[in-house]
Design a protein around this motif. Structure first.
Motif, PDB file in Angstrom:
ATOM      1  N   GLY A 153       0.834  -1.204   0.000  1.00  0.00           N
ATOM      2  CA  GLY A 153       0.000   0.000   0.000  1.00  0.00           C
ATOM      3  C   GLY A 153       0.867   1.252   0.000  1.00  0.00           C
ATOM      4  N   ARG A 172      -6.489  -0.262   8.552  1.00  0.00           N
ATOM      5  CA  ARG A 172      -7.408  -0.735   9.594  1.00  0.00           C
ATOM      6  C   ARG A 172      -6.851  -0.588  11.007  1.00  0.00           C
ATOM      7  N   GLN A 186      15.515  -8.708   1.703  1.00  0.00           N
ATOM      8  CA  GLN A 186      15.099  -8.311   0.361  1.00  0.00           C
ATOM      9  C   GLN A 186      16.277  -8.470  -0.601  1.00  0.00           C
ATOM     10  N   ILE A 236      -3.449  -6.105  -5.147  1.00  0.00           N
ATOM     11  CA  ILE A 236      -1.998  -6.227  -5.310  1.00  0.00           C
ATOM     12  C   ILE A 236      -1.418  -6.924  -4.083  1.00  0.00           C
ATOM     13  N   GLY A 237      -0.147  -7.320  -4.192  1.00  0.00           N
ATOM     14  CA  GLY A 237       0.583  -7.887  -3.053  1.00  0.00           C
ATOM     15  C   GLY A 237      -0.064  -9.163  -2.536  1.00  0.00           C
ATOM     16  N   ASP A 238       0.021  -9.345  -1.212  1.00  0.00           N
ATOM     17  CA  ASP A 238      -0.471 -10.583  -0.603  1.00  0.00           C
ATOM     18  C   ASP A 238      -1.953 -10.811  -0.859  1.00  0.00           C
TER      19      ASP A 238
END
Ligand SMILES: Cc1cc2nc3c(=O)[nH]c(=O)nc-3n(C[C@H](O)[C@H](O)[C@H](O)COP(=O)(O)OP(=O)(O)OC[C@H]3O[C@@H](n4cnc5c(N)ncnc54)[C@H](O)[C@@H]3O)c2cc1C
Length: 370
Positions: free
Chosen positions: A15, A34, A47, A283-285
């Motif tokens: 995000g 959240r 990474q 997107i992503g997970d």
């Protein structure tokens, strides 16, 4: 595409990097997260060179490297501690290391500061109450009673994505992979200057995060997905390390703080069908969560952000941009999920795993341009 208004649901790694990538392209971005305290675990993340390249493309590479610990390879050890191999990882950005270990809090600080200075409005403690896509835009009602309208909604809300459930109620659900991972921070010994990975049915690694700190990860078979109480976690982790190589066994004795142990069952999900519907995209997970065996989950989320911003800037129609986005991302993310699952499942089955080969293949694959 003209400057459009975008809502990002989820202020995690994907995000935040989306907010940065979109802000750089002139889009107007809001994030809702959240968790009112926006907390992240105290442990770290590894990474690889593709992420360093992506951080350079996002314009944050200096701050990012400064906040972490750069290194150029992996040393691989047998379960008894014998050093088996050193896999050199290729650098992709001139003058920057091939890998980085970074604390999750340090990464969040770098990304959130840059997302804000790129113009993103960030609201904490808020989620989606309802959304309606009428083809011209997405009307969103928020959990705090507010409402607004956007040209595009990005679901970057992780493994148990609310947006995925709203868009695709019948999509695959996260799958428990019969393993869990235990993590704990230690002072960094002077010789841990790259990832030290110990092979075996329980994978163990030492990862430098800064000049002062490293963390240990330990993956263990966890049949039946047991729940562990916080009280006693340190003792349980020490127990899981019984019989480990002498260096690891010595470190295990210092695992004494229950609150310092981060345990997580390992789950994965890959959406075989579309990742977008109308003016909403995952997107992503939320679209492709991997087990961490190749250290690429966050990398895939970060690359998603760059590609999505790129395609939104390239096309006039959102639908075309979303189709092009998924076409560019699908095979690469599928490879990471499947190759990581293969290592995980072999470890669980007690089969030999050639970590050096799998890591080498992954480095080659992620070096390809996004
Ligand atoms: C044990 C473990 C170790 C890992 N190690 C590595 C590693 O070494 N290297 C690596 O690259 N990756 C690693 N990963 C994977 C990495 O953490 C994820 O792939 C990455 O965090 C995905 O980013 P994301 O933004 O998609 O989701 P997340 O980082 O999970 O962020 C989702 C965000 O959305 C928020 N949210 C959720 N639901 C809502 C909602 N309804 N409304 C608003 N907000 C919401 C959440 O609070 C969270 O802040 C690891 C994962 C695990 C489990």
């Amino acid at each position: 595409m003209n400057r459009c208004r975008i809502l990002i649901v989820g202020g995690g790694i994907g995000g935040l990097t989306s907010a940065i990538a979109l802000g750089r392209r002139g889009f107007e971005v809001a994030i809702i997260e959240r968790d009112p305290t926006w907390s992240v675990y105290g442990v770290g993340i590894i990474q690889q060179a593709n992420v360093i390249r992506a951080m350079a493309q996002l314009g944050v590479v200096e701050d990012y490297i400064h906040a972490g610990f750069g290194f150029d390879g992996v040393e691989i050890f047998a379960p008894d501690g014998r050093r088996l191999a050193a896999v050199q990882s290729p650098r992709l950005v001139e003058g920057y290391p091939a890998n980085v270990g970074i604390g999750r809090k340090a990464l969040q600080a770098v990304l959130s500061e840059r997302a804000r200075s790129s113009g993103a409005q960030i609201k904490l403690g808020v989620t989606v109450h309802a959304l309606e896509d009428d083809g011209e835009g997405v009307a969103v009602r928020f959990s705090d009673g507010g409402a607004d309208r956007y040209d595009l909604l990005i679901g970057a809300d992780g493994l148990y994505s609310q947006i995925r459930t709203i868009l695709f109620p019948d999509a695959s659900k996260p799958l428990f992979e019969n393993q869990g991972v235990w993590r704990y921070n230690f002072p960094r010994p002077a010789d841990v200057v790259c990832l030290h990975a110990y092979e075996g049915p329980r994978g163990i690694g030492l990862v430098p995060l800064s000049n002062d700190v490293m963390y240990m990860y330990l993956t263990t078979p966890e049949p039946g997905n047991p729940r562990y109480l916080r009280e006693g976690l340190a003792q349980t982790m020490r127990g899981k390390l019984a019989g480990a190589a002498p260096r690891i066994a010595a470190l295990a004795e210092a695992i004494t703080d229950d609150d310092g142990v981060v345990y997580k069952p390992l789950e994965s999900v890959f959406l075989d069908g579309p990742w977008y519907k109308g003016r909403c995209v995952l997107i992503g997970d939320a679209a492709h969560a991997t087990t961490p065996h190749l250290g690429q989950g966050a990398g895939m989320a970060i690359e998603d952000s760059l590609v999505l911003a790129d395609e939104l800037a390239r096309f006039d129609r959102i639908e075309d941009a979303l189709e092009a986005f998924q076409a560019r991302r699908q095979d690469r993310c599928r490879y990471i999920v499947e190759a990581s699952r293969a290592i995980c499942r072999a470890q669980v089955a007690g089969e030999p795993v050639d970590q050096a080969r799998a890591t080498g293949e992954m480095f080659k694959k992620v070096a390809e341009p996004i």
